[in-house]
Design a protein around this motif. Structure first.
Motif, PDB file in Angstrom:
ATOM      1  N   THR A 180       0.822  -1.223   0.000  1.00 21.24           N
ATOM      2  CA  THR A 180       0.000   0.000   0.000  1.00 21.24           C
ATOM      3  C   THR A 180       0.848   1.263   0.000  1.00 21.24           C
ATOM      4  OG1 THR A 180      -0.135  -0.197   2.414  1.00 21.24           O
ATOM      5  CG2 THR A 180      -1.947  -1.128   1.127  1.00 21.24           C
ATOM      6  N   ASP A 181       2.136   1.165   0.388  1.00 23.38           N
ATOM      7  CA  ASP A 181       3.008   2.356   0.321  1.00 23.38           C
ATOM      8  C   ASP A 181       3.291   2.741  -1.120  1.00 23.38           C
ATOM      9  OD1 ASP A 181       3.100   2.477   3.041  1.00 23.38           O
ATOM     10  OD2 ASP A 181       5.001   1.394   3.232  1.00 23.38           O
ATOM     11  N   THR A 191      -1.350   3.329  -3.221  1.00 20.86           N
ATOM     12  CA  THR A 191      -2.445   3.618  -2.291  1.00 20.86           C
ATOM     13  C   THR A 191      -3.759   3.611  -3.062  1.00 20.86           C
ATOM     14  OG1 THR A 191      -0.980   4.978  -0.955  1.00 20.86           O
ATOM     15  CG2 THR A 191      -3.361   5.245  -0.619  1.00 20.86           C
ATOM     16  N   SER A 224      -9.145   6.075   1.215  1.00 19.99           N
ATOM     17  CA  SER A 224      -9.023   7.464   1.697  1.00 19.99           C
ATOM     18  C   SER A 224      -9.722   7.615   3.036  1.00 19.99           C
ATOM     19  CB  SER A 224      -9.649   8.406   0.667  1.00 19.99           C
ATOM     20  OG  SER A 224     -11.012   8.091   0.479  1.00 19.99           O
ATOM     21  N   ALA A 282      -4.577   2.504   4.901  1.00 21.29           N
ATOM     22  CA  ALA A 282      -4.695   1.673   3.697  1.00 21.29           C
ATOM     23  C   ALA A 282      -4.561   0.179   3.995  1.00 21.29           C
ATOM     24  CB  ALA A 282      -3.653   2.112   2.660  1.00 21.29           C
TER      25      ALA A 282
END
Length: 537
Positions: free
Chosen positions: A27-28, A31, A36, A40
Motif C-alpha cells: 500500500t506504500d 495507495t 481514503s 490503507a
C-alpha cells in the motif's frame, strides 16, 4: 460469528485482481482510492475479507462428478508390520533434515531407500495403501527411484497417478498411460501406437519387445517412414534389448536412413551381431588394415590405416569427419576395428586374444588399435577379449595393455561375471589403493563379495593411518555404506575408536574418519535389520 464492519464509504465491490495487485505491490507504493480517510492496510484487509466471503457464498452447488472406477486388487501379500514401519521412516527422511547430512554418524536413509525397494519387490510384497502417496512423491523428486518405486507400488500407484497431475510421470512410463493393456490384443496395441503420446509409444514398444520381438519390429516398420528423425532414433535404440539375427533386415534398411544418427545407431547394432552382413564387411576392411609381420624375428602387428572413407564405409556407419585433434586415418581405422567381429583375429592369426594383445605393434599404432579392441569387446560382450585387454590388476600401469582410461576399464569389467569382476577390482585396490577405484567399484555387484569388501575396508584403514585427506574418500565411503555386505559390520568395530592424531594429519581429519567409520558401521547394521524385517535370510 461476528459481522465484519464495513465503513459507509467503502465501494460495493472491488475486483479481486485489484486487491491482489495492491497486496503484492504494498500500500506504500500503490495507495488505493477506496482507502481514503483510513489506514490503507486496514482497508485492504477489510475488503479482502468481505470479497472472500462474497466469493465463497456465491458458489452454486454443482452436479456430483462420476466416481472413479476402483483400482484392480493387489494380490501380493502385505508387508510385515516391522517392514511397513521401516518404509515410513525411509520415506520421511529428506535431504538436509539430518539423515542426508554427510557429517555425523546417522545413516543416510534416502540412500537406503532404493535398496529397500529392490528387496521388498524381490520378496513379492505389496506396499501399504497409505504409503503410496509418499512413494510417488519420492519418485517425483528423484528420477532414479522411479523404476523401483513403480515396480513395488503396483497397479494402485497408476490408479492414483490418474487422479493427481503431479504423478503423471508414472503414466508416461507405462504403456497405455497406466490403463490396462494387453500386448496380445493387436487392435489395442495398434490404436495406442497410432494415437498415443511419444513416451507411451516408447513404453509400448519396450513392453512388446520383451514379449514378442517380431511383433514389436513389425509395429515399428509399419510407421517408420512417417516418424520424425529424433523419434526414429529413440525407437531404434529400443531394439538393443533382445537384439537378435532376425532384426538384421530391418537394421540394414535403416543404414540408408536420411538421419546420420539413425544410420550410426543401426550400424552399431548390426556390428553387435557377429554373423551380420555388415560385420562381415567390416571384418574384410579391418583385415586389410591390420596384419602380422613375421619377417623380423619377433612377430609384430603392422597397421596400414585407410586412406579414404568411401561411400560404402560411410553407409556402414563410419563417420568421415573426425573430432577435433584426431587424424582422419586413425579415426577411420578405429571405427573399422571396433565394428569387426573379434573372432576375426584369432581365426586369422591362430592365436588367443591374450597372445594377440601381447604382440608388439609397429609405428606407435598400439594405443589406437587396443582402444578399438576395447570398444569392440564391450559392444560384443566378449569376456575373453576383456580379460586380455584388462590384464592382471597388479600391472604397473594398472590398466593392462589395452585399457586407456578408468572408464574404459569399468566397461570391460562389466562384461565379466560378478565374482570375477569383484576379484579383479579387489586386486586393483590392493595394489593401487582407492584413489582411482571409484568408477571400478560402481560396476561391481551389490553386496560386494567378501574379498572386495575386505580390500575396500583395508584400503580405507590404510588411508586413515597414513593421515590422508579424508574428504577425498567420501565417495568411496558412501558406496561402502550401500554396497558392503552387512556381515562386515563386526570387522569394522575396531575402526570406530578415536586414534591419536598424527602430527602431519589434516586439521579435523581424525574426527572425520571416526565419524565416517561409525556411520558406516551403523548403516551396515541397519541394512541387516532391514533384510531381517523383510524376511531375507
Amino acid at each position: 460469528m461476528a459481522a465484519i464492519p464495513i465503513p459507509p464509504d467503502t465501494p460495493s465491490a472491488v475486483p479481486w485482481e485489484e486487491l491482489v495487485t495492491v497486496a503484492l505491490l504494498g500500500t506504500d507504493r500503490r495507495t488505493p482510492p477506496w482507502a481514503s480517510g483510513r489506514a490503507a492496510p486496514t482497508a485492504l484487509l477489510d475488503l479482502a475479507a468481505v470479497e472472500t466471503v462474497r466469493r465463497r457464498s456465491g458458489l452454486r452447488p454443482a452436479p456430483a462428478g462420476v466416481s472413479p472406477q476402483p483400482t484392480a486388487p493387489d494380490t501380493r501379500p502385505p508387508l510385515p508390520p516391522a517392514a511397513a514401519r521401516r518404509l515410513a521412516l525411509l520415506l520421511s527422511d529428506r535431504p538436509g533434515t539430518g539423515g542426508g547430512d554427510r557429517r555425523g554418524t546417522a545413516p543416510d536413509l534416502m540412500e537406503l531407500l532404493p535398496q529397500w525397494l529392490a528387496l521388498a519387490d524381490a520378496r513379492g510384497f505389496a506396499p501399504p495403501p497409505e504409503a503410496l502417496p509418499a512413494l510417488l512423491d519420492a519418485a517425483r523428486g528423484r528420477t532414479d527411484l522411479r523404476p523401483a518405486v513403480l515396480a513395488f507400488a503396483g497397479p494402485r500407484a497408476l490408479w492414483l497417478a490418474r487422479l493427481n497431475p503431479d504423478w503423471r510421470f508414472a503414466l508416461r512410463s507405462a504403456p497405455g498411460g497406466g490403463s490396462p493393456l494387453s500386448p496380445e490384443d493387436p487392435e489395442q496395441v495398434r490404436l495406442l501406437w497410432q494415437q498415443g503420446l511419444f513416451a507411451e509409444r516408447v513404453a509400448l514398444l519396450g513392453a512388446l519387445r520383451a514379449r514378442q520381438p517380431a511383433a514389436a519390429r513389425e509395429l515399428l516398420a509399419g510407421t517408420w517412414a512417417t516418424e520424425r528423425a529424433e523419434d526414429r532414433l529413440m525407437f531404434l535404440d529400443s531394439l538393443r534389448a533382445g537384439l537378435e539375427p532376425a532384426d538384421e533386415p530391418f537394421l540394414e534398411q535403416a543404414l540408408s536412413d536420411r538421419s546420420r544418427n539413425v544410420r550410426a545407431t543401426a550400424a552399431e547394432l548390426l556390428s553387435a551381431l557377429p554373423g551380420s552382413a555388415l560385420a562381415g564387411r567390416m571384418a574384410t576392411r579391418a583385415a586389410v588394415c591390420v596384419a602380422v609381420d613375421r619377417t623380423a624375428g619377433e612377430p609384430t602387428l603392422v597397421v596400414e590405416a585407410p586412406h579414404e572413407c568411401d561411400p560404402g564405409m560411410e553407409r556402414d556407419g563410419v563417420l568421415p569427419k573426425p573430432p577435433t585433434g584426431r587424424g582422419e586415418r586413425s579415426w577411420w581405422l578405429g571405427q573399422l576395428v571396433e565394428a569387426a567381429p573379434l573372432g576375426t583375429w584369432p581365426a586369422r592369426w591362430g592365436r588367443t586374444p591374450a597372445e594377440i594383445v601381447a604382440l608388439p605393434v609397429a609405428d606407435d599404432w598400439q594405443d589406437e588399435l587396443h582402444a578399438a579392441w576395447c570398444r569392440a569387446a564391450v559392444r560384443q560382450r566378449d569376456p575373453g577379449w576383456s580379460r586380455a585387454l584388462l590384464g592382471p590388476p597388479s600391472a604397473p600401469e594398472a590398466g593392462g595393455p589395452g585399457a586407456v582410461s578408468l572408464a574404459e576399464r569399468a566397461k570391460l569389467l562389466s562384461t565379466l561375471g560378478a565374482d570375477e569382476r569383484a576379484q579383479w577390482v579387489a586386486g586393483f585396490i590392493a595394489t593401487h589403493g582407492l584413489s582411482e577405484a571409484f568408477q571400478l567399484l560402481g560396476v561391481c555387484a551389490v553386496p560386494w563379495a567378501a574379498p572386495l569388501g575386505r580390500a575396500v575396508v583395508d584400503a580405507l584403514n590404510i588411508a586413515r593411518d597414513a593421515g590422508s585427506y579424508p574428504w577425498s574418500f567420501s565417495g568411496v565411503m558412501g558406496l561402502a555404506e550401500r554396497c558392503l555386505d552387512p556381515a562386515e559390520a563386526g570387522r569394522l568395530a575396531a575402526l570406530t575408536a578415536i586414534p591419536d592424531e598424527p602430527e602431519d594429519a589434516s586439521p579435523g581429519a581424525v574426527g572425520y574418519w571416526t565419524e565416517a567409520f561409525q556411520r558406516l558401521t551403523t548403516t551396515l547394521r541397519l541394512r541387516a535389520t532391514m533384510r531381517e524385517e523383510l524376511g531375507e535370510p
